[in-house]
Design an enzyme around this catalytic site. Sequence first.
Site, short mmCIF file in Angstrom:
data_model
loop_
_atom_site.label_atom_id
_atom_site.label_comp_id
_atom_site.label_asym_id
_atom_site.label_seq_id
_atom_site.Cartn_x
_atom_site.Cartn_y
_atom_site.Cartn_z
N GLU A 1 -9.91 -1.50 5.19
CA GLU A 1 -8.71 -1.68 6.02
C GLU A 1 -9.07 -1.56 7.49
O GLU A 1 -8.61 -2.32 8.33
CB GLU A 1 -7.64 -0.63 5.64
CG GLU A 1 -6.41 -0.71 6.54
CD GLU A 1 -5.25 0.17 6.10
OE1 GLU A 1 -5.42 0.99 5.17
OE2 GLU A 1 -4.16 0.02 6.69
N GLU A 48 -6.62 8.58 17.00
CA GLU A 48 -7.06 9.98 17.19
C GLU A 48 -7.82 10.43 15.93
O GLU A 48 -8.87 11.07 16.00
CB GLU A 48 -5.87 10.91 17.43
CG GLU A 48 -5.19 10.75 18.77
CD GLU A 48 -4.30 9.51 18.85
OE1 GLU A 48 -3.78 9.08 17.79
OE2 GLU A 48 -4.12 8.97 19.95
N GLN A 69 0.84 -1.21 0.00
CA GLN A 69 0.00 0.00 0.00
C GLN A 69 0.87 1.26 0.00
O GLN A 69 1.57 1.51 0.97
CB GLN A 69 -0.87 0.00 1.27
CG GLN A 69 -1.75 1.21 1.44
CD GLN A 69 -2.48 1.19 2.79
OE1 GLN A 69 -1.92 0.74 3.78
NE2 GLN A 69 -3.71 1.66 2.81
N GLY A 70 0.79 2.03 -1.08
CA GLY A 70 1.56 3.27 -1.17
C GLY A 70 0.70 4.49 -0.91
O GLY A 70 0.34 5.22 -1.85
N TYR A 71 0.33 4.71 0.34
CA TYR A 71 -0.46 5.88 0.72
C TYR A 71 0.46 6.93 1.38
O TYR A 71 0.60 8.03 0.89
CB TYR A 71 -1.56 5.49 1.72
CG TYR A 71 -2.89 5.05 1.13
CD1 TYR A 71 -2.98 4.43 -0.11
CD2 TYR A 71 -4.07 5.22 1.84
CE1 TYR A 71 -4.20 4.02 -0.62
CE2 TYR A 71 -5.31 4.80 1.33
CZ TYR A 71 -5.36 4.20 0.12
OH TYR A 71 -6.58 3.80 -0.38
N SER A 72 1.08 6.58 2.55
CA SER A 72 1.83 7.56 3.35
C SER A 72 3.08 8.06 2.62
O SER A 72 3.69 7.33 1.84
CB SER A 72 2.27 6.93 4.67
OG SER A 72 1.19 6.37 5.33
C1 LIG Z 1 3.20 -0.76 11.60
C2 LIG Z 1 2.83 0.27 10.57
C3 LIG Z 1 2.61 -0.12 9.27
C4 LIG Z 1 2.29 0.85 8.29
N1 LIG Z 1 2.14 0.42 6.99
C5 LIG Z 1 1.83 1.34 6.04
C6 LIG Z 1 1.69 0.93 4.66
O1 LIG Z 1 1.84 -0.26 4.33
N2 LIG Z 1 1.40 1.87 3.73
C7 LIG Z 1 1.22 3.18 4.07
O2 LIG Z 1 0.92 3.96 3.16
N3 LIG Z 1 1.37 3.62 5.36
C8 LIG Z 1 1.68 2.73 6.34
N4 LIG Z 1 1.84 3.14 7.65
C9 LIG Z 1 1.78 4.58 7.96
C10 LIG Z 1 0.55 4.99 8.75
O3 LIG Z 1 -0.58 5.04 7.94
C11 LIG Z 1 0.89 6.35 9.39
O4 LIG Z 1 1.92 6.12 10.35
C12 LIG Z 1 -0.30 6.97 10.08
O5 LIG Z 1 -1.28 7.37 9.16
C13 LIG Z 1 0.10 8.19 10.95
O6 LIG Z 1 0.85 9.09 10.20
P1 LIG Z 1 2.27 9.60 10.74
O7 LIG Z 1 3.09 8.40 11.12
O8 LIG Z 1 2.84 10.53 9.71
O9 LIG Z 1 1.97 10.40 12.08
P2 LIG Z 1 1.49 11.91 12.20
O10 LIG Z 1 0.43 12.18 11.20
O11 LIG Z 1 2.70 12.77 12.21
O12 LIG Z 1 0.82 11.91 13.63
C14 LIG Z 1 1.58 12.03 14.84
C15 LIG Z 1 0.61 12.03 16.01
O13 LIG Z 1 -0.25 13.17 15.95
C16 LIG Z 1 -1.62 12.77 15.99
N5 LIG Z 1 -2.41 13.63 15.09
C17 LIG Z 1 -2.09 14.02 13.84
N6 LIG Z 1 -3.07 14.79 13.31
C18 LIG Z 1 -4.05 14.87 14.25
C19 LIG Z 1 -5.32 15.51 14.29
N7 LIG Z 1 -5.81 16.20 13.26
N8 LIG Z 1 -6.08 15.36 15.42
C20 LIG Z 1 -5.62 14.65 16.48
N9 LIG Z 1 -4.40 14.02 16.50
C21 LIG Z 1 -3.64 14.12 15.40
C22 LIG Z 1 -1.63 11.33 15.48
O14 LIG Z 1 -2.73 10.61 15.98
C23 LIG Z 1 -0.30 10.81 16.06
O15 LIG Z 1 -0.49 10.41 17.41
C24 LIG Z 1 2.16 2.20 8.64
C25 LIG Z 1 2.38 2.60 9.98
C26 LIG Z 1 2.72 1.66 10.94
C27 LIG Z 1 2.96 2.11 12.36
#
Ligand SMILES: Cc1cc2nc3c(=O)[nH]c(=O)nc-3n(C[C@H](O)[C@H](O)[C@H](O)COP(=O)(O)OP(=O)(O)OC[C@H]3O[C@@H](n4cnc5c(N)ncnc54)[C@H](O)[C@@H]3O)c2cc1C
Length: 305
Positions: free
Chosen positions: A153, A292, A35-38
Amino acid sequence: MGLAMIGPLLLGKGTKEQKDYYIPRIINGDDYWCQGYSEPGAGSDLASLQCKAVREGDKYIINGTKIWTTHAHLANKIFCLVRTDNTGKKQEGITFLMLDMDQPGIKVEPILTMAQDHDFNQVVFTDAIAYVKDRIGEENEGWAVAKYLLEFERSGGVGGSKSLSDINFIKKLVSKISSQIQGDDFSSIYANKMNELEIKAKAIQYTSLRILSSLRSGESPGPESSMMKTLVTDLEQEISELTLEVIGYYGIAFQDTSLGTNEPAIGDEDYRAVAGKYQNLRATTIYGGSNEIQRNIMAKAVLGL
Ligand SMILES: Cc1cc2nc3c(=O)[nH]c(=O)nc-3n(C[C@H](O)[C@H](O)[C@H](O)COP(=O)(O)OP(=O)(O)OC[C@H]3O[C@@H](n4cnc5c(N)ncnc54)[C@H](O)[C@@H]3O)c2cc1C
């Protein structure tokens, strides 16, 4: 990600040609999807993504970076959100594409966890190619497609069933330890806590069965998927905490859980994976959109706040 995410998305929003080609391959395990989202600058705020795709005839040429891509080093296919237009609101101008991992324009760079496990990767696209026939939905209208996939998902099958088997595992540990120390006190300390978790797991199981039965009539999971995601992941974490508590100081030691290891377990063989699982489950409230963010969705889409 084939069976649980891109498969249901194709059934709901794919063309006949896409369904005919990809669905049998998903069922047979011919394709391994990632999955290429993040992206480095787009996690919770996913719509800020900047990986760019430019259309040239029947192809898109893709440049940019995806991050945290689980199992990209094993997958032969990736589904991706790309930016095809940067002029309007950030949710506009996103397109959903499927492409081959095995091509010169894609480089997979490992990201190791603190435990040195290799699950994640950074995926770099340099003039990578996707075909227009492998686009799901219209160009610039991928945000709705992306959200539809996330509902699958987040709802994650029959939530609660796995938790019930994890609770049975705690019961087994408690009864084993009680018989070793010959103490009824040990069982009674944990009986209430196990019952509370079991009630929560059963409630979640019935709720997810209700959601699944509504899917049979063609509905999508909807914002209930956010509720299921938070309930299931919070419960999984609670169960893993109780399991760790039950094994006491055996949870402190580093235990080798790698496949085929011949390292003897420290304490009972059943203790081996407990601490690792507890640590690994911390990720469940982050991936798939953090809890969150799920609460924000429930506040807006369900409660109308
Ligand atoms: C084990 C694992 C597997 C993953 N696999 C994939 C994958 O295969 N493909 C993919 O695309 N991504 C993947 N991800 C990425 C995942 O989708 C992101 O980590 C997630 O969406 C959070 O984004 P971030 O890490 O940039 O954190 P941030 O967005 O930087 O968030 C940091 C903190 O701030 C809080 N926060 C941010 N915005 C808000 C808001 N508006 N209100 C309240 N709180 C907020 C969040 O809840 C978090 O606690 C994976 C992540 C993990 C941990």
